[in-house]
Design a protein around this motif. Structure first.
Motif, PDB file in Angstrom:
ATOM      1  N   GLY A  66      18.561  13.431   5.050  1.00 25.07           N
ATOM      2  CA  GLY A  66      18.745  12.531   6.178  1.00 25.07           C
ATOM      3  C   GLY A  66      20.139  11.951   6.278  1.00 25.07           C
ATOM      4  N   LYS A  67      21.009  12.253   5.330  1.00 27.42           N
ATOM      5  CA  LYS A  67      22.374  11.722   5.340  1.00 27.42           C
ATOM      6  C   LYS A  67      23.125  12.176   6.583  1.00 27.42           C
ATOM      7  CE  LYS A  67      26.606  11.768   2.583  1.00 27.42           C
ATOM      8  NZ  LYS A  67      26.892  10.372   2.666  1.00 27.42           N
ATOM      9  N   TYR A  68      22.864  13.394   7.017  1.00 26.86           N
ATOM     10  CA  TYR A  68      23.583  13.961   8.157  1.00 26.86           C
ATOM     11  C   TYR A  68      22.773  13.870   9.447  1.00 26.86           C
ATOM     12  CZ  TYR A  68      26.401  15.914   4.418  1.00 26.86           C
ATOM     13  OH  TYR A  68      27.190  16.062   3.317  1.00 26.86           O
ATOM     14  N   ARG A  69      21.587  13.327   9.388  1.00 26.60           N
ATOM     15  CA  ARG A  69      20.693  13.311  10.553  1.00 26.60           C
ATOM     16  C   ARG A  69      21.323  12.585  11.749  1.00 26.60           C
ATOM     17  NH1 ARG A  69      15.243  13.886  11.657  1.00 26.60           N
ATOM     18  NH2 ARG A  69      15.435  15.546  10.163  1.00 26.60           N
ATOM     19  N   GLU A  70      21.866  11.394  11.521  1.00 29.68           N
ATOM     20  CA  GLU A  70      22.454  10.635  12.634  1.00 29.68           C
ATOM     21  C   GLU A  70      23.672  11.359  13.200  1.00 29.68           C
ATOM     22  OE1 GLU A  70      24.021   6.136  13.614  1.00 29.68           O
ATOM     23  OE2 GLU A  70      22.737   6.441  11.868  1.00 29.68           O
ATOM     24  N   LYS A  95      19.702  21.798  12.328  1.00 29.84           N
ATOM     25  CA  LYS A  95      18.685  22.491  11.531  1.00 29.84           C
ATOM     26  C   LYS A  95      19.022  22.432  10.042  1.00 29.84           C
ATOM     27  CE  LYS A  95      16.893  27.151  10.902  1.00 29.84           C
ATOM     28  NZ  LYS A  95      17.058  28.549  11.308  1.00 29.84           N
ATOM     29  N   MET A  96      20.269  22.719   9.712  1.00 25.23           N
ATOM     30  CA  MET A  96      20.668  22.743   8.307  1.00 25.23           C
ATOM     31  C   MET A  96      20.687  21.339   7.707  1.00 25.23           C
ATOM     32  SD  MET A  96      23.626  25.678   8.347  1.00 25.23           S
ATOM     33  CE  MET A  96      23.861  25.766   6.568  1.00 25.23           C
ATOM     34  N   SER A  97      20.970  20.337   8.535  1.00 22.11           N
ATOM     35  CA  SER A  97      21.053  18.961   8.016  1.00 22.11           C
ATOM     36  C   SER A  97      19.687  18.436   7.594  1.00 22.11           C
ATOM     37  CB  SER A  97      21.668  18.032   9.056  1.00 22.11           C
ATOM     38  OG  SER A  97      20.778  17.805  10.132  1.00 22.11           O
ATOM     39  N   LYS A  98      18.613  19.058   8.069  1.00 23.79           N
ATOM     40  CA  LYS A  98      17.267  18.632   7.682  1.00 23.79           C
ATOM     41  C   LYS A  98      16.865  19.185   6.321  1.00 23.79           C
ATOM     42  CE  LYS A  98      14.587  19.715  11.150  1.00 23.79           C
ATOM     43  NZ  LYS A  98      13.748  19.870  12.328  1.00 23.79           N
ATOM     44  N   GLU A  99      17.625  20.146   5.809  1.00 21.92           N
ATOM     45  CA  GLU A  99      17.306  20.747   4.522  1.00 21.92           C
ATOM     46  C   GLU A  99      17.621  19.769   3.395  1.00 21.92           C
ATOM     47  OE1 GLU A  99      19.416  24.429   4.284  1.00 21.92           O
ATOM     48  OE2 GLU A  99      18.440  25.224   6.070  1.00 21.92           O
ATOM     49  N   PHE A 102      21.554  20.325   1.713  1.00 19.64           N
ATOM     50  CA  PHE A 102      22.485  20.723   2.768  1.00 19.64           C
ATOM     51  C   PHE A 102      23.840  21.014   2.148  1.00 19.64           C
ATOM     52  CE2 PHE A 102      25.783  19.389   5.839  1.00 19.64           C
ATOM     53  CZ  PHE A 102      25.561  20.350   6.809  1.00 19.64           C
ATOM     54  N   SER A 103      24.423  22.131   2.521  1.00 23.10           N
ATOM     55  CA  SER A 103      25.735  22.516   2.013  1.00 23.10           C
ATOM     56  C   SER A 103      26.698  22.628   3.184  1.00 23.10           C
ATOM     57  CB  SER A 103      25.637  23.857   1.295  1.00 23.10           C
ATOM     58  OG  SER A 103      26.908  24.407   1.099  1.00 23.10           O
ATOM     59  N   PHE A 104      27.725  21.813   3.156  1.00 22.77           N
ATOM     60  CA  PHE A 104      28.729  21.878   4.218  1.00 22.77           C
ATOM     61  C   PHE A 104      29.439  23.228   4.192  1.00 22.77           C
ATOM     62  CE2 PHE A 104      31.099  19.728   7.434  1.00 22.77           C
ATOM     63  CZ  PHE A 104      30.330  18.637   7.734  1.00 22.77           C
ATOM     64  N   GLU A 105      29.633  23.790   3.005  1.00 20.91           N
ATOM     65  CA  GLU A 105      30.296  25.089   2.890  1.00 20.91           C
ATOM     66  C   GLU A 105      29.488  26.179   3.590  1.00 20.91           C
ATOM     67  OE1 GLU A 105      29.708  23.132   0.104  1.00 20.91           O
ATOM     68  OE2 GLU A 105      31.746  22.348   0.023  1.00 20.91           O
ATOM     69  N   ALA A 106      28.168  26.137   3.426  1.00 23.23           N
ATOM     70  CA  ALA A 106      27.300  27.115   4.095  1.00 23.23           C
ATOM     71  C   ALA A 106      27.386  26.950   5.605  1.00 23.23           C
ATOM     72  CB  ALA A 106      25.860  26.965   3.627  1.00 23.23           C
ATOM     73  N   PHE A 107      27.440  25.707   6.045  1.00 24.55           N
ATOM     74  CA  PHE A 107      27.550  25.479   7.484  1.00 24.55           C
ATOM     75  C   PHE A 107      28.898  25.965   8.006  1.00 24.55           C
ATOM     76  CE2 PHE A 107      28.942  23.077  11.116  1.00 24.55           C
ATOM     77  CZ  PHE A 107      27.973  23.483  12.018  1.00 24.55           C
ATOM     78  N   ILE A 108      29.967  25.726   7.257  1.00 21.00           N
ATOM     79  CA  ILE A 108      31.299  26.175   7.676  1.00 21.00           C
ATOM     80  C   ILE A 108      31.318  27.694   7.795  1.00 21.00           C
ATOM     81  CG2 ILE A 108      33.725  26.342   6.946  1.00 21.00           C
ATOM     82  CD1 ILE A 108      32.952  23.604   8.132  1.00 21.00           C
TER      83      ILE A 108
END
Length: 152
Positions: A66-70, A95-99, A102-108
Motif C-alpha cells: 500500500g506504500k505506492y497505492r496513493e 497493478k504492480m503497486s498492489k503486490e 513491489f519492485s521499482f526496477e521491475a516496473f522500470i
C-alpha cells in the motif's frame, strides 16, 4: 500526463530510490504521497521527503504494501486517457503497486518495453506515410506519362 510525462516522473522517483542506496538508506523511508513529492522549477528534478519513522511503523511486515497505492491512484487520475501508452503504464504501475513485493526496477523494465513499443509504432506510422508518398508519386508519374501519351 502523457506517456513522456509519466516516464519522466517515474524515472525521477527511480533516481530518488537509487540515491537512497548511495547513503545506505532503506527506500521504504521515502514518503511517496503526491503532496510530498516536489519538483525543482529550475532543474525539473524530483525530490521526496525522507521520514525514517516510516521504517518503524507498527505494521513492519506490510511496510511496502500500500506504500505506492496513493501514488498509483494519483497517476491514474492524472493520466491522459487518450494516450494508449500512458494508460498502459499507469495501469501497470497500479497493478504492480498492489503486490506485496513491489519492485521499482521491475516496473522500470516494463516502462522501457513500453517505450520500445511506442518507438516501433512511430516507425511503423512513418514507414506507412513514406509508402503512401511513394505510391502517390508513382501514381502521379504514371498519370503524367499517360497524359503525355494521349497528347502526342
Amino acid at each position: 500526463m502523457t506517456f513522456q510525462d509519466l516516464q519522466e516522473f517515474l524515472y525521477g522517483i527511480s533516481r530518488i530510490m537509487k540515491s537512497a542506496d548511495e547513503f545506505l538508506l532503506p527506500y521504504e523511508g521515502f514518503f511517496l504521497k503526491p503532496q510530498y513529492i516536489y519538483r525543482d522549477l529550475e532543474t525539473e528534478e524530483l525530490y521526496c521527503m525522507y521520514f525514517p519513522a516510516l521504517l518503524y511503523q507498527n505494521n513492519q511486515d506490510n511496510v511496502s504494501v500500500g506504500k505506492y497505492r496513493e501514488l498509483a491512484d494519483f497517476l491514474l487520475d492524472k493520466t491522459d486517457h487518450k494516450d494508449e501508452h500512458a494508460v498502459n503504464t499507469a495501469y501497470q504501475f497500479y497493478k504492480m503497486s498492489k503486490e506485496v513485493f513491489f519492485s521499482f526496477e521491475a516496473f522500470i523494465s516494463f516502462m522501457e518495453r513500453e517505450e520500445l513499443l511506442l518507438q516501433a509504432e512511430k516507425k511503423r506510422i512513418e514507414n506507412k506515410k513514406n509508402e503512401e508518398k511513394i505510391y502517390a508519386n508513382t501514381f502521379d508519374a504514371i498519370s503524367e506519362y499517360d497524359n503525355k501519351k494521349l497528347i502526342t
